[in-house]
Write a protein that holds these residues in place. Structure first.
Motif, PDB file in Angstrom:
ATOM      1  N   THR A   1      -2.414  -1.498   6.454  1.00  0.00           N
ATOM      2  CA  THR A   1      -1.274  -1.247   5.573  1.00  0.00           C
ATOM      3  C   THR A   1      -0.778  -2.618   5.111  1.00  0.00           C
ATOM      4  N   CYS A   2      -0.237  -2.676   3.916  1.00  0.00           N
ATOM      5  CA  CYS A   2       0.166  -3.978   3.349  1.00  0.00           C
ATOM      6  C   CYS A   2       1.580  -3.909   2.788  1.00  0.00           C
ATOM      7  N   ARG A   3       2.232  -5.071   2.872  1.00  0.00           N
ATOM      8  CA  ARG A   3       3.538  -5.224   2.231  1.00  0.00           C
ATOM      9  C   ARG A   3       3.788  -6.709   1.977  1.00  0.00           C
ATOM     10  N   ASN A   4       4.140  -7.035   0.756  1.00  0.00           N
ATOM     11  CA  ASN A   4       4.543  -8.400   0.377  1.00  0.00           C
ATOM     12  C   ASN A   4       3.585  -9.488   0.873  1.00  0.00           C
ATOM     13  N   GLY A   5       2.307  -9.262   0.715  1.00  0.00           N
ATOM     14  CA  GLY A   5       1.341 -10.305   1.054  1.00  0.00           C
ATOM     15  C   GLY A   5       0.927 -10.330   2.514  1.00  0.00           C
ATOM     16  N   ASN A   6       1.408  -9.389   3.305  1.00  0.00           N
ATOM     17  CA  ASN A   6       0.991  -9.283   4.698  1.00  0.00           C
ATOM     18  C   ASN A   6       0.243  -7.982   4.911  1.00  0.00           C
ATOM     19  N   TYR A   7      -0.744  -8.022   5.784  1.00  0.00           N
ATOM     20  CA  TYR A   7      -1.400  -6.756   6.138  1.00  0.00           C
ATOM     21  C   TYR A   7      -1.326  -6.574   7.648  1.00  0.00           C
ATOM     22  N   GLN A   8      -1.356  -5.330   8.059  1.00  0.00           N
ATOM     23  CA  GLN A   8      -1.421  -4.982   9.482  1.00  0.00           C
ATOM     24  C   GLN A   8      -2.602  -4.049   9.674  1.00  0.00           C
ATOM     25  N   ILE A   9      -3.447  -4.338  10.658  1.00  0.00           N
ATOM     26  CA  ILE A   9      -4.536  -3.411  10.969  1.00  0.00           C
ATOM     27  C   ILE A   9      -3.933  -2.162  11.614  1.00  0.00           C
TER      28      ILE A   9
ATOM     29  N   SER B   1       0.870  -1.178   0.000  1.00  0.00           N
ATOM     30  CA  SER B   1       0.000   0.000   0.000  1.00  0.00           C
ATOM     31  C   SER B   1       0.909   1.230   0.000  1.00  0.00           C
ATOM     32  N   HIS B   2       0.312   2.392  -0.261  1.00  0.00           N
ATOM     33  CA  HIS B   2       1.136   3.599  -0.404  1.00  0.00           C
ATOM     34  C   HIS B   2       1.684   4.081   0.934  1.00  0.00           C
ATOM     35  N   HIS B   3       2.863   4.664   0.866  1.00  0.00           N
ATOM     36  CA  HIS B   3       3.515   5.250   2.023  1.00  0.00           C
ATOM     37  C   HIS B   3       2.591   6.313   2.645  1.00  0.00           C
ATOM     38  N   ASN B   4       2.523   6.348   3.948  1.00  0.00           N
ATOM     39  CA  ASN B   4       1.737   7.364   4.654  1.00  0.00           C
ATOM     40  C   ASN B   4       0.241   7.332   4.293  1.00  0.00           C
ATOM     41  N   ASP B   5      -0.239   6.140   4.002  1.00  0.00           N
ATOM     42  CA  ASP B   5      -1.660   5.985   3.708  1.00  0.00           C
ATOM     43  C   ASP B   5      -2.054   4.564   4.093  1.00  0.00           C
ATOM     44  N   TRP B   6      -3.324   4.264   4.002  1.00  0.00           N
ATOM     45  CA  TRP B   6      -3.770   2.894   4.224  1.00  0.00           C
ATOM     46  C   TRP B   6      -4.905   2.585   3.265  1.00  0.00           C
ATOM     47  N   VAL B   7      -5.365   1.341   3.256  1.00  0.00           N
ATOM     48  CA  VAL B   7      -6.513   0.949   2.437  1.00  0.00           C
ATOM     49  C   VAL B   7      -7.496   0.214   3.349  1.00  0.00           C
TER      50      VAL B   7
END
Ligand code: NAI
Length: 330
Positions: free
Chosen positions: A289-297, A260-266
């Motif tokens: 926020t997401c990176r490489n197939g992982n998301y964090q609430i 997901s984009h830096h300084n933002d979320w989806v």
């Protein structure tokens, strides 16, 4: 060259399918360097139409599209799939109660969940689009005990995109400058589009609204417009959202698998983990926020009293849906 990724799509002969497949094959979802194999599932009466779509895909000569498989057998469609978009669902028929719709789709999603468990790649990422999406995703997840529950999600991205555009239009600001939107809850009329965290180039949207004397816009216009947008599109077009739904699905999977984009979320609907007081046991729209197939609430956002009420209303609706399909949850 990278190894191809097998992408399975259910309901591939439908309207969202037609708006989705060509963009995926073009690399909009996983990137222009990523070879893909499309594994397309639909029911037997739709096979002829599905073959027609496959012919059109071939006729585009997409460089990264290595193979197109069409089938009415979920075992074939899901075999070794690393990404699965579950779009196919039974539409609400005339005189059909909500309970009947949940029941009809529950049968589809429990069976397809079991088959995913048997044949999909162990790290498969599943996005459920077919409605009622959150509860269908819960059913699929519960019927696939061998897969990580965090690999199941339901689509709230269309609502998220709709909300961003409403703010951009209201404030005459570019779309890409509107950040930190959230749609809490269910993909339904009880969802809570929440702009209390939203920013435009670092400034809070609510401050700008207040400055202009538009304090009431959120409750009176923004929330109902976003909640009812799907119905408004049906009213205008005579058909439900398809291109915008496909676009949202592409954005959802793209951000989840890549970033997901830096300084933002989806917004993604994911299994609740107790965050924000939403108990475990439903799939619920959260900011992630997401990176490489992982998301964090995203944690610790302040929630107003009214916001909490909206959030719980949507949670309670999801609980009611869960109750109606509890016999399908293993
Ligand atoms: P559609 O009716 O044009 O296509 C659905 C396709 O699914 C048809 O080709 C049908 O034959 C197929 N299908 C039905 N049962 C199936 C099964 N058991 N296995 C495989 N395929 C099956 O519908 P459309 O417009 O493409 O929408 C699909 C779903 O997406 C609907 O449930 C709709 O409500 C939902 N939707 C969700 C949105 C969201 O934001 N989560 C937004 C827009 C639509």
């Amino acid at each position: 060259m990278k190894a191809p990724i097998r992408v399975a799509i259910t309901g591939a002969a439908g309207q969202i399918g037609y708006n989705l497949l060509f963009r995926i094959a073009n690399g909009d979802m996983l990137g222009r360097e990523q070879p893909i194999i499309l594994q397309l599932l639909d029911i037997p009466p739709a096979q002829q139409a599905l073959r027609g779509v496959a012919m059109e895909l071939e006729d585009c000569a997409f460089p990264m599209l290595q193979q197109v498989i069409t089938t009415d057998d979920a075992r074939v469609a899901f075999r070794d799939a690393e990404v699965v978009l579950m779009v196919g669902a039974k539409p609400r028929g005339k005189g059909m109660e909500r309970k009947d719709l949940l029941e009809a789709n529950g049968a589809i999603f429990s069976e397809q969940g079991r088959i995913l468990d048997e044949v999909a790649a162990r790290h498969v990422k599943v996005l459920v689009v077919g409605n009622p999406a959150n509860t269908n995703a819960l059913i699929a997840m519960k019927n696939a005990p061998g897969l990580d529950p965090r690999n199941f999600s339901a689509m709230m991205r269309l609502d998220h995109n709709r909300a961003i555009t409403q703010v951009a239009l209201k404030l005459f600001q570019p779309i890409q400058d509107i950040k930190k939107m959230v749609i809490w809850g269910n993909h339904s009329g009880t969802q809570y589009p929440d702009l209390s965290h939203a920013e435009v180039r670092g400034r809070k949207v609510i401050d700008i609204l207040r400055q202009n004397g538009w304090e009431e816009w959120s409750e009176k216009e923004f929330i109902p417009t976003v909640q009812k947008r799907g119905a408004a599109v049906i009213e205008a077009r005579g058909l439900s959202s398809a291109a915008s739904a496909a676009n949202a699905a592409i954005g959802h999977v793209h951000d989840w698998l890549l970033h997901s984009h830096h300084n933002d979320w989806v917004t993604m609907s994911v299994p609740s983990d107790g965050s924000y007081g939403i108990p475990e046991g439903v799939l619920y729209g959260f900011p992630v926020t997401c990176r490489n197939g992982n998301y964090q609430i995203v944690k610790d956002l302040p929630i107003s009293e009214l916001g909490r009420k909206h959030m719980m209303d949507s949670y309670n609706e999801l609980l009611g849906e869960r109750e109606l399909v509890k016999h399908l949850l293993r």
